[in-house]
Enzyme design. Sequence first.
Site, PDB file in Angstrom:
ATOM      1  N   SER A 138      -1.896   0.003   7.111  1.00  0.00           N
ATOM      2  CA  SER A 138      -1.370  -1.105   7.051  1.00  0.00           C
ATOM      3  C   SER A 138      -1.392  -1.786   5.549  1.00  0.00           C
ATOM      4  O   SER A 138      -1.288  -1.003   4.356  1.00  0.00           O
ATOM      5  CB  SER A 138      -0.967  -2.253   8.147  1.00  0.00           C
ATOM      6  OG  SER A 138      -0.159  -3.136   8.110  1.00  0.00           O
ATOM      7  N   SER A 139      -1.827  -3.153   5.452  1.00  0.00           N
ATOM      8  CA  SER A 139      -2.305  -3.641   4.144  1.00  0.00           C
ATOM      9  C   SER A 139      -3.094  -2.866   3.316  1.00  0.00           C
ATOM     10  O   SER A 139      -3.499  -2.674   2.204  1.00  0.00           O
ATOM     11  CB  SER A 139      -2.661  -4.960   4.343  1.00  0.00           C
ATOM     12  OG  SER A 139      -3.162  -5.840   3.220  1.00  0.00           O
TER      13      SER A 139
END
Length: 348
Positions: A138-139
């Site tokens: 994700s991030s």
Amino acid sequence: MILKALTTLALAVAGANAAANQLQQVTNFGSNPTNVGMYVYKPTKLASPLPLIVGMHYCTGTAQAYFTGTQYANLADQYGFIVIYPNAPDSGGCWDVHTNATLTHNAGGDSLGIASMVRYAISTYGVDANHVFATGTSSGAMMTNVLMGAYPDLFQAGSAFSGVPYGCFEGSDMWNSQCAEGLVIKTPQEWGDLVRSGYPGYTGPRPKFQFWHGTADTTLYPQNFWEDIKQWTNVFGVSQTPVTNTTNDPLPGYSWATFGPNVDAILAQGVGHTVPVRESDVLNWFGITNSGSGGTTTTSTAPPTTSSPASGTVAHYGQCGGIGYTGSTVCAAPYTCQVSNSYYSQCL
Ligand SMILES: *[C@@H]1O[C@H](CO)[C@@H](O)[C@H](O)[C@H]1NC(C)=O
Ligand SMILES: *[C@@H]1O[C@H](CO)[C@@H](O)[C@H](O)[C@H]1NC(C)=O
């Protein structure tokens, strides 16, 4: 208080990995303008040449959470690589993937702190500069994209689970809803130009890149998968049409597309945010476990994450002998078992 203790215990049990050593914090590792935390996992036995994997957590995550929530530390015990788990300084636990500084080579931001960790690991731990890899969720996957663009000189390969293209969050705040919702559409040329602007004048080799995305992702919409394909095929100057696309690989409903040796794009049908990490496939892509020519083939034959080393043959960098060692002494082709010291022989 009790509830908190119970919750902590439950998390510890659920996330426990069997890593032999502790995660250690390192300070004073070099230029780190945003104060990114550096946490290192060093196995007892180190491979030679010594690979490094940088593993980056998701928003709200931590270095500790990615250490316990993934299998990289266990696999480091098995294969002898070092893992750095950077810890995001942001209060929400997200990586800065939007400032011009973080997107630009040696200009600052969270990416410079991480680059400094890599440089420190090379100079201090003896990490081989040609075996440096980044991965994240994700991030952390977005930051993997950022590192591929801004520090192509430091990394040989990346693998991103459910991220967005390099530069997609550019010019926004910490969160960019436009990009997250798949509304940032660019041409391959524009996406490629963005990457090239991350390190102006750079003409050296670029890290090969693999990315995973779920078709049911409503946090970072799957359009980002298609934008990633445009971006990285443009960077490598290859067609946007896959060379191969294998269905039900590595799991039912997944399809594994390759665009030549440097770009792999795995789409997970019906999977949301985030695609579960597949450490064995990542290690294959990085060339740490595969016995082929560098992780360019589909890896449906990769052992499942939780399996112990194959009893038949030992993969590249794996242990194949030494006092007290009881496993297989046969290396997978083309590697041979070489004595490092009396306690450790290795497939090289
Ligand atoms: C950073 O800003 C400079 C100056 O405005 C610009 O030329 C460059 O393209 C930007 N870099 C990225 C990666 O956006
Ligand atoms: C690969 O094939 C699957 C199944 O037909 C398809 O859904 C997917 O979009 C293809 N991947 C790419 C990158 O074209």
